[in-house]
Design a protein around this motif. Structure first.
Motif, short mmCIF file in Angstrom:
data_model
loop_
_atom_site.label_atom_id
_atom_site.label_comp_id
_atom_site.label_asym_id
_atom_site.label_seq_id
_atom_site.Cartn_x
_atom_site.Cartn_y
_atom_site.Cartn_z
N THR A 51 0.88 -1.20 -0.04
CA THR A 51 0.10 -0.11 -0.09
C THR A 51 0.68 1.14 0.02
N HIS A 137 4.10 -1.21 5.43
CA HIS A 137 3.21 -0.92 4.25
C HIS A 137 3.48 -2.22 2.95
N ASP A 217 -7.66 0.50 2.42
CA ASP A 217 -6.63 -0.42 2.51
C ASP A 217 -6.12 -0.80 4.00
N THR A 218 -6.49 0.00 4.98
CA THR A 218 -6.11 -0.13 6.29
C THR A 218 -6.61 -1.47 6.76
N GLN A 222 -4.80 -4.77 8.33
CA GLN A 222 -4.82 -5.16 9.89
C GLN A 222 -5.17 -6.61 9.88
#
Length: 225
Positions: A51, A137, A217-218, A222
């Motif tokens: 990401t 990332h 994206d988060t 996670q």
């Protein structure tokens, strides 16, 4: 007349804010529901999810015994034209946004509104990498050959193809990197299907940990903490 106008305006504003609130609440809730929670025990193929803080790419070997992506995603389509790159990242998104917004400072309101409306065409952004380093990332995933084949089929099905079944290269002067290129893709970007939704669906298609549905994206990353 003025009071009626104000009353209708207030109702519209409240209704719009309610829809926006519901949308983000739904996105938050569904992204917390996990799919394929059991981690893969196989180490046949190494892939990555990457990401830039907003957009998720799926990164795979540029070629191996199961799939040679360079037959369609040609090194010669990039500015570097360097065949020594070992990994290839795929990112699906709005075509107009990709080609007219190389930097977020270039973003136009008209482009953003058209993108979320679901009325515009999509494109696949591909980028070659020599090496990929795992960090906050970028997450490494080990998958089986069967799971990789499912991922290959998912990614391939996202490309528009010509009458001979070949991916359609978009000839443009726009490049984000020396090793990237754009191709015509299937589907339309919208508030229900974003670049992250596409990547998340790719993980689901290959039986990897994923969100039930996400636009961000988060929540995806996670799952891989």
């Amino acid at each position: 007349m003025s009071k009626r106008f104000l009353r209708y305006t207030a109702r519209f504003t409240i209704g719009l804010l309610s829809l926006i609130t519901f949308y983000f609440l739904l996105a938050f809730t569904l992204s917390r529901i996990s799919i394929n929670n059991k981690a893969s025990n196989s180490e046949d193929i190494t892939i990555y999810i990457m990401t830039n803080g907003i957009h998720t790419d799926i990164v795979v070997p540029s070629k191996n015994s199961l799939q040679d992506w360079t037959r369609e995603i040609k090194y010669s389509h990039t500015l570097a034209a360097d065949s020594s790159y070992n990994y290839l990242a795929f990112g699906w998104g709005d075509k107009k946004f990709y080609l007219e917004t190389p930097e977020f400072s270039d973003l136009k309101i008209s482009t953003a509104l058209r993108a979320i409306s679901g009325l515009s065409e999509s494109a696949m952004h591909t980028t070659f990498y020599k090496t990929v380093v795992e960090d906050q990332h970028c997450k490494k995933l080990h998958i089986s050959k069967a799971q990789y084949q499912q991922l290959v089929e998912y990614i391939s099905a996202s490309f528009s193809k010509d009458q001979n079944g070949n991916f359609i290269h978009i000839k443009t002067s726009i490049h984000y990197d020396q090793t990237d290129a754009f191709y015509e893709a299937i589907g339309s970007y919208s508030i229900l299907k974003t670049c992250n939704t596409w990547a998340n669906n790719g993980l689901k298609a290959s039986n990897q940990k994923a969100c039930l549905w996400t636009i961000f994206d988060t929540p995806i990353f996670q799952k891989y903490k």
